[in-house]
Design a protein around this motif. Sequence first.
Motif, PDB file in Angstrom:
ATOM      1  N   GLU A 121      16.118   3.736   8.652  1.00  0.00           N
ATOM      2  CA  GLU A 121      16.542   5.121   8.757  1.00  0.00           C
ATOM      3  C   GLU A 121      15.592   5.849   7.929  1.00  0.00           C
ATOM      4  O   GLU A 121      15.212   5.657   6.537  1.00  0.00           O
ATOM      5  CB  GLU A 121      18.042   5.132   8.198  1.00  0.00           C
ATOM      6  CG  GLU A 121      18.405   6.551   8.670  1.00  0.00           C
ATOM      7  CD  GLU A 121      20.014   6.924   7.888  1.00  0.00           C
ATOM      8  OE1 GLU A 121      20.638   6.058   8.159  1.00  0.00           O
ATOM      9  OE2 GLU A 121      20.162   7.947   7.382  1.00  0.00           O
ATOM     10  N   THR A 122      15.060   6.890   8.390  1.00  0.00           N
ATOM     11  CA  THR A 122      14.061   8.037   7.808  1.00  0.00           C
ATOM     12  C   THR A 122      14.444   9.374   7.909  1.00  0.00           C
ATOM     13  O   THR A 122      15.378   9.672   8.980  1.00  0.00           O
ATOM     14  CB  THR A 122      12.719   7.994   8.180  1.00  0.00           C
ATOM     15  OG1 THR A 122      12.494   8.183   9.655  1.00  0.00           O
ATOM     16  CG2 THR A 122      11.989   6.362   8.103  1.00  0.00           C
ATOM     17  N   SER A 123      13.855  10.463   7.270  1.00  0.00           N
ATOM     18  CA  SER A 123      14.387  11.559   7.346  1.00  0.00           C
ATOM     19  C   SER A 123      12.933  12.426   7.324  1.00  0.00           C
ATOM     20  O   SER A 123      12.555  12.867   8.223  1.00  0.00           O
ATOM     21  CB  SER A 123      15.322  11.985   6.478  1.00  0.00           C
ATOM     22  OG  SER A 123      15.588  13.410   6.466  1.00  0.00           O
ATOM     23  N   CYS A 124      12.715  12.507   5.905  1.00  0.00           N
ATOM     24  CA  CYS A 124      11.461  13.487   5.566  1.00  0.00           C
ATOM     25  C   CYS A 124      10.363  12.690   5.826  1.00  0.00           C
ATOM     26  O   CYS A 124       9.236  13.446   6.233  1.00  0.00           O
ATOM     27  CB  CYS A 124      11.421  13.859   3.923  1.00  0.00           C
ATOM     28  SG  CYS A 124      11.202  12.476   3.049  1.00  0.00           S
ATOM     29  N   GLU A 125      10.173  11.456   5.973  1.00  0.00           N
ATOM     30  CA  GLU A 125       8.824  10.673   6.264  1.00  0.00           C
ATOM     31  C   GLU A 125       7.909  11.055   5.289  1.00  0.00           C
ATOM     32  O   GLU A 125       6.535  10.927   5.510  1.00  0.00           O
ATOM     33  CB  GLU A 125       8.401  10.955   7.695  1.00  0.00           C
ATOM     34  CG  GLU A 125       9.445  10.249   8.541  1.00  0.00           C
ATOM     35  CD  GLU A 125       9.144  10.522  10.101  1.00  0.00           C
ATOM     36  OE1 GLU A 125       7.998  10.937  10.453  1.00  0.00           O
ATOM     37  OE2 GLU A 125       9.815   9.595  10.806  1.00  0.00           O
ATOM     38  N   GLN A 126       7.824  11.613   3.985  1.00  0.00           N
ATOM     39  CA  GLN A 126       6.999  11.925   3.212  1.00  0.00           C
ATOM     40  C   GLN A 126       7.278  11.602   1.798  1.00  0.00           C
ATOM     41  O   GLN A 126       6.731  12.264   0.822  1.00  0.00           O
ATOM     42  CB  GLN A 126       6.411  13.245   3.354  1.00  0.00           C
ATOM     43  CG  GLN A 126       7.506  14.522   3.321  1.00  0.00           C
ATOM     44  CD  GLN A 126       6.776  15.864   3.332  1.00  0.00           C
ATOM     45  OE1 GLN A 126       5.794  16.203   3.081  1.00  0.00           O
ATOM     46  NE2 GLN A 126       7.760  16.964   3.696  1.00  0.00           N
ATOM     47  N   GLY A 127       8.285  10.789   1.511  1.00  0.00           N
ATOM     48  CA  GLY A 127       8.695  10.477   0.077  1.00  0.00           C
ATOM     49  C   GLY A 127       9.368  11.505  -0.501  1.00  0.00           C
ATOM     50  O   GLY A 127       9.229  11.202  -2.024  1.00  0.00           O
ATOM     51  N   VAL A 128      10.031  12.333  -0.027  1.00  0.00           N
ATOM     52  CA  VAL A 128      10.859  13.185  -0.716  1.00  0.00           C
ATOM     53  C   VAL A 128      12.265  12.993  -0.941  1.00  0.00           C
ATOM     54  O   VAL A 128      12.934  13.265  -1.782  1.00  0.00           O
ATOM     55  CB  VAL A 128      10.429  14.599  -0.035  1.00  0.00           C
ATOM     56  CG1 VAL A 128      11.468  15.840  -0.622  1.00  0.00           C
ATOM     57  CG2 VAL A 128       9.263  14.917   0.068  1.00  0.00           C
ATOM     58  N   CYS A 129      12.874  12.526   0.454  1.00  0.00           N
ATOM     59  CA  CYS A 129      14.550  12.469   0.334  1.00  0.00           C
ATOM     60  C   CYS A 129      15.041  11.268  -0.273  1.00  0.00           C
ATOM     61  O   CYS A 129      16.321  11.238  -0.392  1.00  0.00           O
ATOM     62  CB  CYS A 129      14.737  12.808   1.589  1.00  0.00           C
ATOM     63  SG  CYS A 129      14.373  11.549   3.057  1.00  0.00           S
ATOM     64  N   GLY A 130      14.482  10.001  -0.235  1.00  0.00           N
ATOM     65  CA  GLY A 130      14.929   8.950  -0.265  1.00  0.00           C
ATOM     66  C   GLY A 130      15.582   7.985   0.570  1.00  0.00           C
ATOM     67  O   GLY A 130      16.269   6.981   0.650  1.00  0.00           O
ATOM     68  N   THR A 131      15.829   8.483   1.857  1.00  0.00           N
ATOM     69  CA  THR A 131      16.537   8.089   3.008  1.00  0.00           C
ATOM     70  C   THR A 131      15.999   6.471   3.112  1.00  0.00           C
ATOM     71  O   THR A 131      17.087   5.820   3.497  1.00  0.00           O
ATOM     72  CB  THR A 131      16.357   8.964   4.312  1.00  0.00           C
ATOM     73  OG1 THR A 131      17.090  10.297   3.898  1.00  0.00           O
ATOM     74  CG2 THR A 131      17.261   8.428   5.122  1.00  0.00           C
ATOM     75  N   CYS A 132      14.805   6.409   3.076  1.00  0.00           N
ATOM     76  CA  CYS A 132      14.291   5.221   3.587  1.00  0.00           C
ATOM     77  C   CYS A 132      14.201   3.976   2.626  1.00  0.00           C
ATOM     78  O   CYS A 132      13.895   3.144   2.610  1.00  0.00           O
ATOM     79  CB  CYS A 132      12.865   5.230   4.297  1.00  0.00           C
ATOM     80  SG  CYS A 132      11.632   5.578   3.038  1.00  0.00           S
ATOM     81  N   ALA A 133      14.531   4.769   1.293  1.00  0.00           N
ATOM     82  CA  ALA A 133      14.330   3.748  -0.026  1.00  0.00           C
ATOM     83  C   ALA A 133      15.231   2.095   0.442  1.00  0.00           C
ATOM     84  O   ALA A 133      16.026   1.890   1.011  1.00  0.00           O
ATOM     85  CB  ALA A 133      15.302   4.168  -1.183  1.00  0.00           C
ATOM     86  N   PHE A 188      11.337   0.719  -3.126  1.00  0.00           N
ATOM     87  CA  PHE A 188      10.340   1.467  -2.710  1.00  0.00           C
ATOM     88  C   PHE A 188      10.625   2.360  -1.606  1.00  0.00           C
ATOM     89  O   PHE A 188      11.516   1.890  -0.867  1.00  0.00           O
ATOM     90  CB  PHE A 188       9.186   0.467  -2.638  1.00  0.00           C
ATOM     91  CG  PHE A 188       8.446   0.175  -1.274  1.00  0.00           C
ATOM     92  CD1 PHE A 188       9.254  -0.411  -0.248  1.00  0.00           C
ATOM     93  CD2 PHE A 188       7.096   0.312  -0.918  1.00  0.00           C
ATOM     94  CE1 PHE A 188       8.873  -0.907   0.812  1.00  0.00           C
ATOM     95  CE2 PHE A 188       6.557   0.020   0.362  1.00  0.00           C
ATOM     96  CZ  PHE A 188       7.339  -0.731   1.315  1.00  0.00           C
ATOM     97  N   THR A 189       9.734   3.109  -1.081  1.00  0.00           N
ATOM     98  CA  THR A 189      10.055   4.191  -0.065  1.00  0.00           C
ATOM     99  C   THR A 189       8.734   3.701   1.342  1.00  0.00           C
ATOM    100  O   THR A 189       7.780   4.145   0.942  1.00  0.00           O
ATOM    101  CB  THR A 189       9.738   5.759  -0.201  1.00  0.00           C
ATOM    102  OG1 THR A 189       8.637   5.699  -0.900  1.00  0.00           O
ATOM    103  CG2 THR A 189      10.656   6.157  -1.100  1.00  0.00           C
ATOM    104  N   PRO A 190       9.379   3.134   2.126  1.00  0.00           N
ATOM    105  CA  PRO A 190       8.211   2.398   3.010  1.00  0.00           C
ATOM    106  C   PRO A 190       7.935   3.784   4.129  1.00  0.00           C
ATOM    107  O   PRO A 190       6.907   3.143   4.898  1.00  0.00           O
ATOM    108  CB  PRO A 190       9.312   1.317   3.915  1.00  0.00           C
ATOM    109  CG  PRO A 190      10.624   1.712   3.855  1.00  0.00           C
ATOM    110  CD  PRO A 190      10.712   2.504   2.340  1.00  0.00           C
ATOM    111  N   CYS A 191       8.442   4.900   4.147  1.00  0.00           N
ATOM    112  CA  CYS A 191       7.780   5.829   4.806  1.00  0.00           C
ATOM    113  C   CYS A 191       6.383   6.412   4.463  1.00  0.00           C
ATOM    114  O   CYS A 191       5.724   6.876   5.250  1.00  0.00           O
ATOM    115  CB  CYS A 191       8.919   7.090   4.945  1.00  0.00           C
ATOM    116  SG  CYS A 191       8.896   7.999   3.475  1.00  0.00           S
ATOM    117  N   CYS A 192       6.169   6.018   3.248  1.00  0.00           N
ATOM    118  CA  CYS A 192       4.954   6.700   2.747  1.00  0.00           C
ATOM    119  C   CYS A 192       4.143   5.775   1.500  1.00  0.00           C
ATOM    120  O   CYS A 192       2.854   5.590   1.197  1.00  0.00           O
ATOM    121  CB  CYS A 192       5.224   8.039   1.967  1.00  0.00           C
ATOM    122  SG  CYS A 192       6.120   8.053   0.595  1.00  0.00           S
TER     123      CYS A 192
HETATM  124 FE1  FES Z   1      12.150  10.717   3.076  1.00  0.00          FE
HETATM  125 FE2  FES Z   1      11.397   8.103   3.102  1.00  0.00          FE
HETATM  126  S1  FES Z   1      11.894   9.155   4.850  1.00  0.00           S
HETATM  127  S2  FES Z   1      11.641   9.210   1.361  1.00  0.00           S
END
Ligand code: FES
Length: 321
Positions: A267-279, A305-309
């Motif tokens: 699950e992702t949301s911001c896809e730039q390491g801001v929101c923590g959704t993908c942690a 770790f945050t796999p989106c970035c």
């Molecule tokens: Fe927001 Fe990865 S989707 S930190």
Amino acid sequence: MLSMLNVRVERKRKVADEICSFHLVSATGEPLPPFTAGSHVDVHLPGGLVRQYSLCGDPRDSGQYVLGVLKDPASRGGSVAMHGVEEGSEIQISAPRNHFPIESGAGHTVLLAGGIGVTPLMAMAQTLFAESRSFDFHYCTRSLARTAFREVLLQGEIADHVYLHLDDGDSERFDAEATLRHCFRPDTHVYVCGPAGFIEAMLMAAKLAGYADSQVHREFFAAPKVKPAVQGNGAFQVKIRSTGVVHQILPEETVVQVLARHGIEIETSCEQGVCGTCATRVLDGVPQHRDVYLTDLERAENRLFTPCCSRSCSALLVLDL
Ligand code: FES
């Protein structure tokens, strides 16, 4: 998959230069889920963009969500698209999530907002006031014309707690370190939100004023622009614990993208390491953290770790998936 809500823009109004508020109500008649101060929602914009916006209304008001959005033509396009959404439009949003909650045991709270970073702190101020808790709210903006929500801040019930610091004002420049030093107690908690440079300056001021990391909380709106480090910038492998399958991550791809291609959805949301959704939990290996979500302690522990970035310093990362 997050549950989605269908909402209607009941009211849109200009609350400062380049800043509009959007009052969202249920489009289906179903009540909106309650939220706590510090929450944000994902807004699905026309054209397929998804952006995160903090809820800045009073959490006691269960009938609507209020967003405050700065139109920033230099951003990735979300804020311009959002400003194009008109009253009466129906849009989809996620249910609220909170990665920036208020510490319940604080003896005193200091809210430090820079520019549009005021939005989550508005909800916090209203909650702290409703709970009769001790707090100060410092809001730094360029000018009065760029100061959002002036009515609520200067004439509403929280007005006695609000200190405005204007870049073009007559008042002396805001001395964050002195302010924080003055109200230091072991149970004082500090919340910072705004542009990356503002956050970094406030975190440094808090450190110099003697605050422990655990007393200081921050929320970025966008990842600061950093030059990628050379080390760990290339290919690496991730191993999935549950299956033992190893996937190759090429330099131009993220872990989220590669795993999605192989049917593993994170699950992702911001896809730039801001929101923590993908942690995601790391069982072995050393991540190269590129997010601004994890705390310094969490980075040093290397358990998440945050796999989106983020990438890897080691040749292999074993993920708890
Ligand atoms: Fe927001 Fe990865 S989707 S930190």
